[in-house]
Design a protein around this motif. Structure first.
Motif, PDB file in Angstrom:
ATOM      1  N   THR A 194      51.209  -4.612  24.418  1.00 34.90           N
ATOM      2  CA  THR A 194      51.302  -4.781  23.411  1.00 34.90           C
ATOM      3  C   THR A 194      50.449  -5.760  23.128  1.00 34.90           C
ATOM      4  O   THR A 194      49.463  -6.289  23.403  1.00 34.90           O
ATOM      5  CB  THR A 194      52.765  -5.913  24.358  1.00 34.90           C
ATOM      6  OG1 THR A 194      52.691  -6.451  24.938  1.00 34.90           O
ATOM      7  CG2 THR A 194      53.317  -4.710  24.774  1.00 34.90           C
ATOM      8  N   ALA A 229      51.104 -10.469  21.988  1.00 37.43           N
ATOM      9  CA  ALA A 229      52.762 -11.659  21.827  1.00 37.43           C
ATOM     10  C   ALA A 229      51.625 -12.938  21.456  1.00 37.43           C
ATOM     11  O   ALA A 229      50.619 -13.551  21.647  1.00 37.43           O
ATOM     12  CB  ALA A 229      53.805 -11.491  22.901  1.00 37.43           C
ATOM     13  N   ASN A 259      53.675 -11.742  17.760  1.00 38.15           N
ATOM     14  CA  ASN A 259      54.154 -11.965  16.771  1.00 38.15           C
ATOM     15  C   ASN A 259      55.089 -11.720  15.778  1.00 38.15           C
ATOM     16  O   ASN A 259      56.269 -11.261  16.226  1.00 38.15           O
ATOM     17  CB  ASN A 259      53.963  -9.659  16.621  1.00 38.15           C
ATOM     18  CG  ASN A 259      53.764  -9.267  15.888  1.00 38.15           C
ATOM     19  OD1 ASN A 259      52.608  -9.850  14.883  1.00 38.15           O
ATOM     20  ND2 ASN A 259      53.507  -8.052  15.974  1.00 38.15           N
ATOM     21  N   PRO A 260      55.343 -12.176  15.368  1.00 35.07           N
ATOM     22  CA  PRO A 260      53.920 -13.183  14.202  1.00 35.07           C
ATOM     23  C   PRO A 260      53.054 -13.705  15.251  1.00 35.07           C
ATOM     24  O   PRO A 260      53.934 -14.638  16.021  1.00 35.07           O
ATOM     25  CB  PRO A 260      54.504 -13.485  13.057  1.00 35.07           C
ATOM     26  CG  PRO A 260      55.380 -12.739  12.574  1.00 35.07           C
ATOM     27  CD  PRO A 260      55.976 -12.351  14.089  1.00 35.07           C
ATOM     28  N   VAL A 261      51.933 -14.251  14.522  1.00 38.45           N
ATOM     29  CA  VAL A 261      50.765 -15.390  15.425  1.00 38.45           C
ATOM     30  C   VAL A 261      50.342 -16.555  14.396  1.00 38.45           C
ATOM     31  O   VAL A 261      50.207 -15.991  13.124  1.00 38.45           O
ATOM     32  CB  VAL A 261      50.457 -14.922  16.499  1.00 38.45           C
ATOM     33  CG1 VAL A 261      48.883 -14.027  15.180  1.00 38.45           C
ATOM     34  CG2 VAL A 261      49.679 -16.005  17.546  1.00 38.45           C
ATOM     35  N   LEU A 301      47.352 -15.715  21.507  1.00 35.30           N
ATOM     36  CA  LEU A 301      47.669 -14.288  21.651  1.00 35.30           C
ATOM     37  C   LEU A 301      47.333 -13.757  22.925  1.00 35.30           C
ATOM     38  O   LEU A 301      45.830 -13.864  23.115  1.00 35.30           O
ATOM     39  CB  LEU A 301      46.941 -13.904  20.294  1.00 35.30           C
ATOM     40  CG  LEU A 301      47.652 -11.896  19.972  1.00 35.30           C
ATOM     41  CD1 LEU A 301      48.606 -11.931  19.906  1.00 35.30           C
ATOM     42  CD2 LEU A 301      46.453 -11.081  19.002  1.00 35.30           C
ATOM     43  N   ARG A 339      46.722  -9.785   8.224  1.00 35.36           N
ATOM     44  CA  ARG A 339      47.532  -8.745   8.841  1.00 35.36           C
ATOM     45  C   ARG A 339      47.089  -7.640   8.746  1.00 35.36           C
ATOM     46  O   ARG A 339      45.917  -6.849   8.809  1.00 35.36           O
ATOM     47  CB  ARG A 339      49.243  -8.794   8.728  1.00 35.36           C
ATOM     48  CG  ARG A 339      49.094  -8.221   7.096  1.00 35.36           C
ATOM     49  CD  ARG A 339      50.450  -7.542   6.577  1.00 35.36           C
ATOM     50  NE  ARG A 339      51.258  -7.444   7.067  1.00 35.36           N
ATOM     51  CZ  ARG A 339      51.063  -5.771   7.071  1.00 35.36           C
ATOM     52  NH1 ARG A 339      50.038  -5.307   6.647  1.00 35.36           N
ATOM     53  NH2 ARG A 339      51.973  -5.614   7.741  1.00 35.36           N
ATOM     54  N   LEU A 364      49.273  -6.334  13.653  1.00 39.79           N
ATOM     55  CA  LEU A 364      49.485  -8.374  13.978  1.00 39.79           C
ATOM     56  C   LEU A 364      49.600  -8.295  13.203  1.00 39.79           C
ATOM     57  O   LEU A 364      49.151  -8.713  11.709  1.00 39.79           O
ATOM     58  CB  LEU A 364      48.609  -8.918  14.926  1.00 39.79           C
ATOM     59  CG  LEU A 364      48.348 -10.416  14.991  1.00 39.79           C
ATOM     60  CD1 LEU A 364      49.847  -9.805  16.250  1.00 39.79           C
ATOM     61  CD2 LEU A 364      47.132 -10.460  15.280  1.00 39.79           C
ATOM     62  N   GLU A 365      51.261  -9.892  12.744  1.00 39.34           N
ATOM     63  CA  GLU A 365      51.670 -10.375  11.383  1.00 39.34           C
ATOM     64  C   GLU A 365      51.035 -11.983  11.676  1.00 39.34           C
ATOM     65  O   GLU A 365      50.819 -12.418  12.677  1.00 39.34           O
ATOM     66  CB  GLU A 365      53.179 -10.358  11.731  1.00 39.34           C
ATOM     67  CG  GLU A 365      53.583  -9.099  11.395  1.00 39.34           C
ATOM     68  CD  GLU A 365      53.051  -8.006   9.669  1.00 39.34           C
ATOM     69  OE1 GLU A 365      52.513  -8.947   8.942  1.00 39.34           O
ATOM     70  OE2 GLU A 365      53.179  -6.664  10.123  1.00 39.34           O
TER      71      GLU A 365
END
Length: 327
Positions: free
Chosen positions: A99, A101, A103-105, A111, A153, A173-174
């Protein structure tokens, strides 16, 4: 009278490989018989055959595990071209991403990447940014990395210590604040040319450069885009033809273009149905979404051909195309 003589064919045999599991770019010891006959060693995966060994004797070969190796049997090839395989699989240890996180960042925020064997990672590459090689923290199960400014992204890529190999995340990844991909009611390209086109049309060879319909970076939506490299003037490496696509109630042709290095200010032309119709001035280093009235592109209600022609007469630049279709 005729006599029959049985001939014994001697082939190299691997009885064990160690260490197992192993890492890329480390020495692997293969023990067995007649190993002095081995000319090539082939590892599972995409790695090329290895022809240079650290050491070799009749009972042992020491060889460096090449980049691209994956879990599978080790294949020994003699000078005759005949191959034999190890009895057991060689397990190649690689980092994995479970994973990431949040996400989004936000660009500039930390991150957290979780997974396995992450202590083997010496760089994290985001879309549209240089590789980050300095981490906030790192362990076998977790990397905390600061997200650079200007990222787009897309998937994350992990660089592996002492190896040219990389690992790409399956997830996307957004990026917070980024403009979301455009809505496409009738997609023509969405990770591939869709059946909306191929059910009646074809994907042509084009001219004046190269194209890749399975490019993985950068992407506007999904996981793939079209990479178009214009090698000369007036070329259209991307060529979709032979179709009978009815526009129905759609009024707009949409596409997103990312201008590669040196493309800023250059022009490409959207051509449909055998005619050059609409000039686009490229923006370098970012995705730009275009919505073009279909009335500017075709006469009538049918699309039979789509091209993106280099319109400067020079070539020498690359663009990426995604989110192509009708609305």
């Amino acid at each position: 009278t005729t006599s029959v003589i049985d001939a014994d064919i001697v082939l190299p045999q691997a009885t064990s490989v160690a260490p197992n599991p192993t890492n890329i770019n480390t020495n692997l010891t293969i023990t067995g018989t007649d190993l002095d006959l081995v000319k090539k060693i082939i590892f599972a995966g995409v790695a090329p055959a290895v022809t240079g060994f650290v050491s070799q004797s009749a009972t042992e070969i020491v060889v460096k595990v090449p980049a691209g190796s994956r879990k599978g049997q080790v294949t020994l090839e003699a000078a005759s071209g005949v191959q034999t395989k190890s009895a057991a699989n060689l397990d190649v240890v690689l980092p994995t991403i479970t994973t990431f996180a949040p996400n989004p960042v936000d660009p500039g925020a930390n991150l957290t990447i979780t997974g396995t064997k992450l202590d083997m990672v010496n760089g994290v590459t985001f879309q549209n940014a240089p590789t980050v090689s300095t981490f906030v923290s790192q362990s076998a199960g977790q990397i905390v990395v600061k997200v650079p400014n200007g990222v787009l992204r897309g998937a994350l890529t992990l660089n592996i210590l002492n190896s040219a190999d990389t690992i790409k995340s399956s997830g996307i990844l957004e990026i917070s604040g980024a403009v979301p991909p455009p809505t496409i009611a009738f997609p023509i390209y969405n990770d591939a040319v869709t059946t909306n086109w191929t059910s009646t049309g074809w994907i042509g060879g084009g001219w004046g450069g190269t194209k890749d319909y399975e490019n993985t970076s950068p992407v506007r939506e999904g996981s793939k885009s079209i990479r178009i490299n214009y090698e000369g003037g007036w070329g259209s490496p991307m060529q979709l033809g032979g179709a009978n696509v009815k526009i129905g109630s759609n009024t707009t042709f949409k596409l997103s273009i990312y201008g590669g290095p040196g493309s800023g200010g250059k022009k490409v032309n959207v051509g449909m149905n055998g005619k050059d119709k609409y000039d686009i001035v490229l923006v370098e280093g970012k995705w730009t979404d275009y919505a073009i009235p279909l009335s500017s592109l075709i006469d009538g209600d049918t699309i039979t051909e789509i091209i993106l022609k280099e319109f400067n007469g020079t070539g020498g630049f690359t663009i990426y195309v995604d989110a192509l279709g009708l609305n």
